[in-house]
Design a protein around this motif. Structure first.
Motif, PDB file in Angstrom:
ATOM      1  N   ARG A 104      41.628  47.225  35.700  1.00 12.44           N
ATOM      2  CA  ARG A 104      40.560  46.702  34.869  1.00 12.44           C
ATOM      3  C   ARG A 104      41.068  46.054  33.576  1.00 12.44           C
ATOM      4  O   ARG A 104      40.532  45.039  33.130  1.00 12.44           O
ATOM      5  CB  ARG A 104      39.570  47.823  34.523  1.00 12.44           C
ATOM      6  CG  ARG A 104      39.010  48.557  35.724  1.00 12.44           C
ATOM      7  CD  ARG A 104      38.062  47.683  36.539  1.00 12.44           C
ATOM      8  NE  ARG A 104      37.293  48.465  37.490  1.00 12.44           N
ATOM      9  CZ  ARG A 104      37.638  48.657  38.760  1.00 12.44           C
ATOM     10  NH1 ARG A 104      38.775  48.150  39.199  1.00 12.44           N
ATOM     11  NH2 ARG A 104      36.872  49.359  39.579  1.00 12.44           N
ATOM     12  N   MET A 105      42.094  46.626  32.961  1.00 13.06           N
ATOM     13  CA  MET A 105      42.587  46.072  31.704  1.00 13.06           C
ATOM     14  C   MET A 105      43.131  44.669  31.913  1.00 13.06           C
ATOM     15  O   MET A 105      42.843  43.754  31.122  1.00 13.06           O
ATOM     16  CB  MET A 105      43.678  46.967  31.112  1.00 13.06           C
ATOM     17  CG  MET A 105      44.183  46.485  29.751  1.00 13.06           C
ATOM     18  SD  MET A 105      45.629  47.390  29.167  1.00 13.06           S
ATOM     19  CE  MET A 105      46.890  46.803  30.306  1.00 13.06           C
ATOM     20  N   TRP A 106      43.908  44.479  32.973  1.00  6.63           N
ATOM     21  CA  TRP A 106      44.453  43.155  33.244  1.00  6.63           C
ATOM     22  C   TRP A 106      43.354  42.177  33.626  1.00  6.63           C
ATOM     23  O   TRP A 106      43.461  40.972  33.334  1.00  6.63           O
ATOM     24  CB  TRP A 106      45.508  43.232  34.339  1.00  6.63           C
ATOM     25  CG  TRP A 106      46.761  43.912  33.897  1.00  6.63           C
ATOM     26  CD1 TRP A 106      47.241  45.109  34.315  1.00  6.63           C
ATOM     27  CD2 TRP A 106      47.699  43.427  32.934  1.00  6.63           C
ATOM     28  NE1 TRP A 106      48.417  45.422  33.673  1.00  6.63           N
ATOM     29  CE2 TRP A 106      48.721  44.403  32.812  1.00  6.63           C
ATOM     30  CE3 TRP A 106      47.772  42.274  32.148  1.00  6.63           C
ATOM     31  CZ2 TRP A 106      49.794  44.244  31.942  1.00  6.63           C
ATOM     32  CZ3 TRP A 106      48.843  42.120  31.280  1.00  6.63           C
ATOM     33  CH2 TRP A 106      49.845  43.093  31.187  1.00  6.63           C
ATOM     34  N   ALA A 107      42.306  42.675  34.269  1.00  7.35           N
ATOM     35  CA  ALA A 107      41.167  41.815  34.590  1.00  7.35           C
ATOM     36  C   ALA A 107      40.489  41.320  33.320  1.00  7.35           C
ATOM     37  O   ALA A 107      40.108  40.144  33.214  1.00  7.35           O
ATOM     38  CB  ALA A 107      40.171  42.569  35.474  1.00  7.35           C
ATOM     39  N   VAL A 108      40.339  42.202  32.341  1.00  4.67           N
ATOM     40  CA  VAL A 108      39.744  41.808  31.062  1.00  4.67           C
ATOM     41  C   VAL A 108      40.610  40.746  30.376  1.00  4.67           C
ATOM     42  O   VAL A 108      40.094  39.739  29.855  1.00  4.67           O
ATOM     43  CB  VAL A 108      39.571  43.036  30.147  1.00  4.67           C
ATOM     44  CG1 VAL A 108      39.193  42.611  28.734  1.00  4.67           C
ATOM     45  CG2 VAL A 108      38.511  43.977  30.710  1.00  4.67           C
ATOM     46  N   VAL A 109      41.913  40.939  30.381  1.00  3.76           N
ATOM     47  CA  VAL A 109      42.824  39.976  29.743  1.00  3.76           C
ATOM     48  C   VAL A 109      42.736  38.623  30.435  1.00  3.76           C
ATOM     49  O   VAL A 109      42.657  37.567  29.769  1.00  3.76           O
ATOM     50  CB  VAL A 109      44.267  40.507  29.776  1.00  3.76           C
ATOM     51  CG1 VAL A 109      45.254  39.429  29.302  1.00  3.76           C
ATOM     52  CG2 VAL A 109      44.400  41.759  28.914  1.00  3.76           C
ATOM     53  N   ALA A 110      42.739  38.620  31.768  1.00  9.32           N
ATOM     54  CA  ALA A 110      42.690  37.354  32.510  1.00  9.32           C
ATOM     55  C   ALA A 110      41.389  36.615  32.253  1.00  9.32           C
ATOM     56  O   ALA A 110      41.376  35.392  32.060  1.00  9.32           O
ATOM     57  CB  ALA A 110      42.869  37.628  34.003  1.00  9.32           C
ATOM     58  N   LEU A 111      40.266  37.331  32.240  1.00  9.47           N
ATOM     59  CA  LEU A 111      38.987  36.675  31.981  1.00  9.47           C
ATOM     60  C   LEU A 111      38.924  36.157  30.547  1.00  9.47           C
ATOM     61  O   LEU A 111      38.387  35.070  30.292  1.00  9.47           O
ATOM     62  CB  LEU A 111      37.833  37.637  32.253  1.00  9.47           C
ATOM     63  CG  LEU A 111      36.427  37.051  32.074  1.00  9.47           C
ATOM     64  CD1 LEU A 111      36.223  35.854  32.981  1.00  9.47           C
ATOM     65  CD2 LEU A 111      35.361  38.102  32.340  1.00  9.47           C
ATOM     66  N   GLY A 145      37.349  39.481  23.150  1.00 10.46           N
ATOM     67  CA  GLY A 145      38.754  39.089  23.012  1.00 10.46           C
ATOM     68  C   GLY A 145      38.922  37.589  22.906  1.00 10.46           C
ATOM     69  O   GLY A 145      39.723  37.100  22.102  1.00 10.46           O
ATOM     70  N   ALA A 146      38.157  36.844  23.723  1.00 12.44           N
ATOM     71  CA  ALA A 146      38.236  35.387  23.655  1.00 12.44           C
ATOM     72  C   ALA A 146      37.755  34.869  22.308  1.00 12.44           C
ATOM     73  O   ALA A 146      38.369  33.982  21.711  1.00 12.44           O
ATOM     74  CB  ALA A 146      37.416  34.773  24.790  1.00 12.44           C
ATOM     75  N   LEU A 147      36.658  35.434  21.811  1.00 12.17           N
ATOM     76  CA  LEU A 147      36.139  35.003  20.514  1.00 12.17           C
ATOM     77  C   LEU A 147      37.103  35.349  19.378  1.00 12.17           C
ATOM     78  O   LEU A 147      37.267  34.564  18.427  1.00 12.17           O
ATOM     79  CB  LEU A 147      34.778  35.652  20.256  1.00 12.17           C
ATOM     80  CG  LEU A 147      33.615  35.116  21.096  1.00 12.17           C
ATOM     81  CD1 LEU A 147      32.367  35.947  20.841  1.00 12.17           C
ATOM     82  CD2 LEU A 147      33.362  33.642  20.782  1.00 12.17           C
TER      83      LEU A 147
END
Length: 296
Positions: A104-111, A145-147
């Motif tokens: 899940r953590m890597w999924a959050v980073v990728a998104l 994270g993106a913002l």
């Protein structure tokens, strides 16, 4: 990057600004430093996508379909234009692969990386929130994270950022070479407003969120459907936007082939194990509650 004026030095070409989100510039900058051309970075994203699809898919299917991430009609044209959509494709493929594997953590980073690269990627955020393997909390983390990455760049030149990232896309004149129904309407003397684009996209999002299969392939196919709906009714829809739709559909096919193979493997294992007997009652491992009821 938003306060600079960009030009290739080609005679009669007008200087212009950077109208993407800053993530794409940051990801492509090392390739400009090392090789003098950001298109090496775009090509690398396409290659990584192909390798990822080959690893995800079945040996034959994945290898064949994965190549379509690089070799498709006018692929070199998209590469020559330096469009950043391959960055979105590789980030979304990494996102669904990580989410499906429980990382899940890597999924959050990728998104988050995907959202930081291009404005249209934010259209897909509701789909990520509706996908049970990811969920709305992690979707919020990715958006946050993106913002957090975007805001410092916007704060460094707020007027230029708004002009190129927001105003340029909303205020850009409609073009007759747009690959959309908007262009057809213009050719017949009718000019739809932004409301039509928003309504059609919202309907596509709602339908997809309600009917999307809760699998990696379902998310990718749903994303392709939503982006296709958006492209059909927007006034700026060109080759790169449709290449993104096609790439997501190809990726969905690869993930679907893996999911189908895993489903068949699980069913074969269940049938091979056969019924078991506990406490004098026959039970079926596929549905022990129903089997126990029948046995009693």
């Amino acid at each position: 990057i938003y306060g600079l004026r960009w030009t290739t030095g080609i005679p009669y070409e007008q200087s212009n600004g950077f109208n993407y989100l800053p993530g794409s510039a940051v990801l492509l900058w090392p390739f400009h430093v090392l090789f003098g051309d950001v298109r090496y970075g775009v090509l690398s994203a396409m290659v990584v996508t192909a390798v990822l699809l080959v690893r995800v898919g079945k040996p034959a299917t994945g290898s064949f379909i994965g190549c379509l991430a690089i070799v498709y009609p006018k692929a070199t044209f998209g590469l020559e234009q330096s469009w950043v959509d391959p960055l979105l494709v590789v980030a979304l493929c990494a996102f669904v692969s990580a989410a499906a594997r429980g990382r899940r953590m890597w999924a959050v980073v990728a998104l988050a990386l995907c959202l930081a690269c291009k404005q249209q990627a934010w259209i897909l955020l509701p789909l990520a929130a509706c996908w049970k393997d990811f969920g709305w909390r992690r979707a919020l983390y990715a958006a946050g994270g993106a913002l957090a990455f975007i805001i410092p760049w916007a704060a460094s030149a707020p007027h230029a950022f708004y002009h190129w990232v927001v105003g340029f896309n909303l205020g850009f004149p409609a073009r007759l070479d747009s690959l959309s129904l908007y262009r057809v309407a213009l050719s017949h003397g009718y000019k739809p407003d932004f409301v039509a684009t928003a309504v059609v996209t919202a309907i596509a999002l709602a339908v997809t969120c309600l009917r999307m299969p809760q699998r990696a392939s379902g998310f990718l196919l749903g994303s392709a459907f939503v982006m296709a709906a958006f492209n059909l009714v927007t006034w700026q829809s060109f080759f790169n936007e449709w290449a993104l739709v096609g790439s997501l559909a190809v990726a969905a096919t690869v993930f679907a082939s893996r999911e189908y193979a895993e489903l068949n493997s699980n069913e074969a294992s269940t049938v091979a194990s056969g019924p078991s007997f506990e406490s004098g009652h026959p039970t079926d491992s596929r549905n022990p509650t129903v089997a126990h009821t029948v046995g009693s």
